[in-house]
Every structure is written in structure tokens, then in C-alpha cells.
Design a protein around this motif. Sequence first.
Motif, PDB file in Angstrom:
ATOM      1  N   PRO A 223       0.817  -1.086   0.131  1.00  0.00           N
ATOM      2  CA  PRO A 223      -0.014   0.153  -0.036  1.00  0.00           C
ATOM      3  C   PRO A 223       0.848   1.186  -0.006  1.00  0.00           C
ATOM      4  N   THR A 224       0.485   2.321  -0.477  1.00  0.00           N
ATOM      5  CA  THR A 224       1.206   3.645  -0.734  1.00  0.00           C
ATOM      6  C   THR A 224       0.336   4.709  -0.008  1.00  0.00           C
ATOM      7  N   CYS A 225       0.637   5.622   0.598  1.00  0.00           N
ATOM      8  CA  CYS A 225      -0.024   6.750   0.952  1.00  0.00           C
ATOM      9  C   CYS A 225       1.061   7.695   1.320  1.00  0.00           C
ATOM     10  N   ALA A 226       1.126   8.652   0.447  1.00  0.00           N
ATOM     11  CA  ALA A 226       2.460   9.499   0.590  1.00  0.00           C
ATOM     12  C   ALA A 226       2.325  10.873  -0.298  1.00  0.00           C
ATOM     13  N   ALA A 227       3.061  11.591  -0.022  1.00  0.00           N
ATOM     14  CA  ALA A 227       2.994  12.943  -0.849  1.00  0.00           C
ATOM     15  C   ALA A 227       4.623  13.085  -1.503  1.00  0.00           C
ATOM     16  N   VAL A 228       4.423  13.738  -2.782  1.00  0.00           N
ATOM     17  CA  VAL A 228       6.001  14.072  -3.337  1.00  0.00           C
ATOM     18  C   VAL A 228       5.658  15.670  -3.945  1.00  0.00           C
TER      19      VAL A 228
ATOM     20  N   PHE B  96       0.365  25.344  -0.473  1.00  0.00           N
ATOM     21  CA  PHE B  96       0.137  26.835  -0.115  1.00  0.00           C
ATOM     22  C   PHE B  96       1.237  27.358   0.363  1.00  0.00           C
ATOM     23  N   GLU B  97       2.225  26.715   1.224  1.00  0.00           N
ATOM     24  CA  GLU B  97       3.278  27.536   1.709  1.00  0.00           C
ATOM     25  C   GLU B  97       4.275  27.379   0.815  1.00  0.00           C
ATOM     26  N   LEU B  98       4.448  26.551   0.096  1.00  0.00           N
ATOM     27  CA  LEU B  98       5.615  26.269  -1.080  1.00  0.00           C
ATOM     28  C   LEU B  98       5.094  27.295  -2.329  1.00  0.00           C
ATOM     29  N   LYS B  99       3.993  27.525  -2.497  1.00  0.00           N
ATOM     30  CA  LYS B  99       3.361  28.043  -3.698  1.00  0.00           C
ATOM     31  C   LYS B  99       3.781  27.128  -4.905  1.00  0.00           C
ATOM     32  N   SER B 100       3.890  25.858  -4.623  1.00  0.00           N
ATOM     33  CA  SER B 100       4.146  24.879  -5.836  1.00  0.00           C
ATOM     34  C   SER B 100       3.307  23.661  -5.566  1.00  0.00           C
ATOM     35  N   PRO B 101       3.186  22.780  -6.680  1.00  0.00           N
ATOM     36  CA  PRO B 101       2.412  21.649  -6.343  1.00  0.00           C
ATOM     37  C   PRO B 101       2.892  20.459  -5.586  1.00  0.00           C
ATOM     38  N   VAL B 102       1.823  19.900  -4.847  1.00  0.00           N
ATOM     39  CA  VAL B 102       2.254  18.597  -4.080  1.00  0.00           C
ATOM     40  C   VAL B 102       1.402  17.661  -4.387  1.00  0.00           C
ATOM     41  N   TRP B 103       1.840  16.464  -4.682  1.00  0.00           N
ATOM     42  CA  TRP B 103       1.236  15.299  -5.063  1.00  0.00           C
ATOM     43  C   TRP B 103       0.951  14.145  -4.176  1.00  0.00           C
ATOM     44  N   VAL B 104      -0.297  13.930  -4.006  1.00  0.00           N
ATOM     45  CA  VAL B 104      -0.486  12.782  -3.024  1.00  0.00           C
ATOM     46  C   VAL B 104      -0.582  11.464  -3.805  1.00  0.00           C
ATOM     47  N   VAL B 105       0.151  10.676  -3.543  1.00  0.00           N
ATOM     48  CA  VAL B 105       0.224   9.221  -4.215  1.00  0.00           C
ATOM     49  C   VAL B 105      -0.439   8.250  -3.340  1.00  0.00           C
ATOM     50  N   GLU B 106      -1.326   7.362  -3.900  1.00  0.00           N
ATOM     51  CA  GLU B 106      -1.951   6.461  -3.140  1.00  0.00           C
ATOM     52  C   GLU B 106      -2.159   5.072  -4.164  1.00  0.00           C
TER      53      GLU B 106
ATOM     54  N   ALA C 214      10.020  14.388  -8.867  1.00  0.00           N
ATOM     55  CA  ALA C 214      10.198  14.051  -7.268  1.00  0.00           C
ATOM     56  C   ALA C 214      10.682  12.615  -7.043  1.00  0.00           C
ATOM     57  N   PRO C 215      11.356  12.465  -5.900  1.00  0.00           N
ATOM     58  CA  PRO C 215      11.821  10.931  -5.783  1.00  0.00           C
ATOM     59  C   PRO C 215      10.580  10.096  -5.335  1.00  0.00           C
ATOM     60  N   ASP C 216      10.928   8.699  -5.790  1.00  0.00           N
ATOM     61  CA  ASP C 216       9.724   7.760  -5.710  1.00  0.00           C
ATOM     62  C   ASP C 216      10.122   6.985  -4.389  1.00  0.00           C
ATOM     63  N   THR C 217      10.892   7.543  -3.577  1.00  0.00           N
ATOM     64  CA  THR C 217      11.082   6.751  -2.319  1.00  0.00           C
ATOM     65  C   THR C 217       9.997   6.205  -1.526  1.00  0.00           C
ATOM     66  N   ALA C 218       8.905   7.213  -1.579  1.00  0.00           N
ATOM     67  CA  ALA C 218       7.723   6.848  -0.583  1.00  0.00           C
ATOM     68  C   ALA C 218       6.730   6.078  -1.261  1.00  0.00           C
ATOM     69  N   VAL C 219       6.975   5.707  -2.501  1.00  0.00           N
ATOM     70  CA  VAL C 219       5.769   4.646  -3.236  1.00  0.00           C
ATOM     71  C   VAL C 219       6.159   3.456  -2.521  1.00  0.00           C
ATOM     72  N   GLY C 220       5.138   2.722  -2.258  1.00  0.00           N
ATOM     73  CA  GLY C 220       5.128   1.708  -1.408  1.00  0.00           C
ATOM     74  C   GLY C 220       5.201   1.665   0.134  1.00  0.00           C
ATOM     75  N   GLN C 221       4.860   2.897   0.603  1.00  0.00           N
ATOM     76  CA  GLN C 221       5.042   3.259   2.042  1.00  0.00           C
ATOM     77  C   GLN C 221       3.727   3.769   2.435  1.00  0.00           C
ATOM     78  N   SER C 222       3.196   3.464   3.563  1.00  0.00           N
ATOM     79  CA  SER C 222       2.076   4.314   4.070  1.00  0.00           C
ATOM     80  C   SER C 222       2.030   4.189   5.521  1.00  0.00           C
ATOM     81  N   LEU C 223       2.063   5.289   6.321  1.00  0.00           N
ATOM     82  CA  LEU C 223       1.804   5.286   7.817  1.00  0.00           C
ATOM     83  C   LEU C 223       0.543   4.752   8.277  1.00  0.00           C
ATOM     84  N   PHE C 224      -0.451   4.371   7.217  1.00  0.00           N
ATOM     85  CA  PHE C 224      -1.783   3.706   7.564  1.00  0.00           C
ATOM     86  C   PHE C 224      -1.496   2.275   7.962  1.00  0.00           C
TER      87      PHE C 224
END
Length: 192
Positions: free
Chosen positions: A2-7, A64-74, A164-174
Motif C-alpha cells: 500500500p502507498t499513501c504519501a506526498a511528493v 500553499f506554503e511552497l506556492k508549488s504543487p504537491v502530489w498525494v500518491v496512493e 520528485a523522488p519515488d522513495t515513498a512509493v510502497g510506503q504508508s503510515l496507515f
Amino acid sequence: MPTCAAVTAADPARVRAALGRSKAGGYLYPGAAGGTALLFDPPKPRFGRISRLRLLRPALDLAFELKSPVWVVEDDGQCAGATACFADGDFRDLVWAADWTPPADPAARAASRADWDAYCARIAKKAGLSEPAALAEVRNDPAPDGGRASGEEVLRRLCAVVGAPDTAVGQSLFCQAGPRGRDFVRFEARRR
């Protein structure tokens, strides 16, 4: 897995500074050549569930803080998705079902592909991607031999397209208490 992360393609130093104002804690992966991956702590359920907006809120706040897109990947094995969160509070979803098959009729297939390409072009333009067509190429169409890209493969390709790095793909704190890998750094929520 499972994946639930942001990049995000934003520089790790900018992300760390923006996380100083975050209302959510979690883990940050600084990335090798730029870009950042994050695992936000899951929000607590309300009335037995977590609404979509509550799940996206930390990424929307960071955008909002970055003024840049953030992608939530699941990815849950049945469906992979990416939500582009923008600085103006808007967000757009991309979804890849594991069992999706394009229409058999050539005209319907061409119309479906044209709709997908146009939708991806709008998202890519708003996200400021240098090659908008590359986003539309992130697909999981079945191959002639019947195989297809897994949800993790699709998300890794998406990370490459958005820088963005793909390191968080396959990781989820859920599903686990902390990230796999020692390169992640803990950040705490801002006290209210």
C-alpha cells in the motif's frame, strides 16, 4: 505494498522551512537530486472515517506554503491514484484502476484517449510541468501479452514526470508505524 504519501519537486530546504508551519507531523525524505517525498501522520478518524479533504489537507497546506504543487500518491492494489494539490486550494485526481481496459471500439478508444490527454494537459499546465504530454503517458493500459504496469510502477513513472523522488512509493503510515529506510527524517506538527 500500500502507498499513501506526498511528493513534490520543491527543494528539500524549502519544504523543511514550510513544514515548520505544518499542522501535521510525519517523515521527510530529502531526495538525492532535488524533490522531496513525505509521509504525513494519518489523521484521526471522525465518525469512523477519514474524509478525502482531511486526508489531503496537509498536502494542500504544504502546496500553499511552497506556492508549488504537491502530489498525494496512493495505491491499494486495486487502484492507484495521484492527487495534484495546488497553492490556491484546488486539487485534481488521476486514477488508474488495476483492471481497467480501454474500449474495444476504435472510435470510443480514440475519444477516451483524447479526453484523458486533454485532462492531463490541463493538470500539467496548472502544475507548471515542462512536458505536459509526459503526464498523459503515465498509463496502465494492458500490453498485447495481457500484462500491465502495477500501481507502484505507475506511481514511480508519475514521480519521474513531476520531478520528485519515488522513495515513498510502497510506503504508508496507515499500514506501518514508520518509514522503511533510514534516510527519512521525522518532523513534528506545529503546536496550536
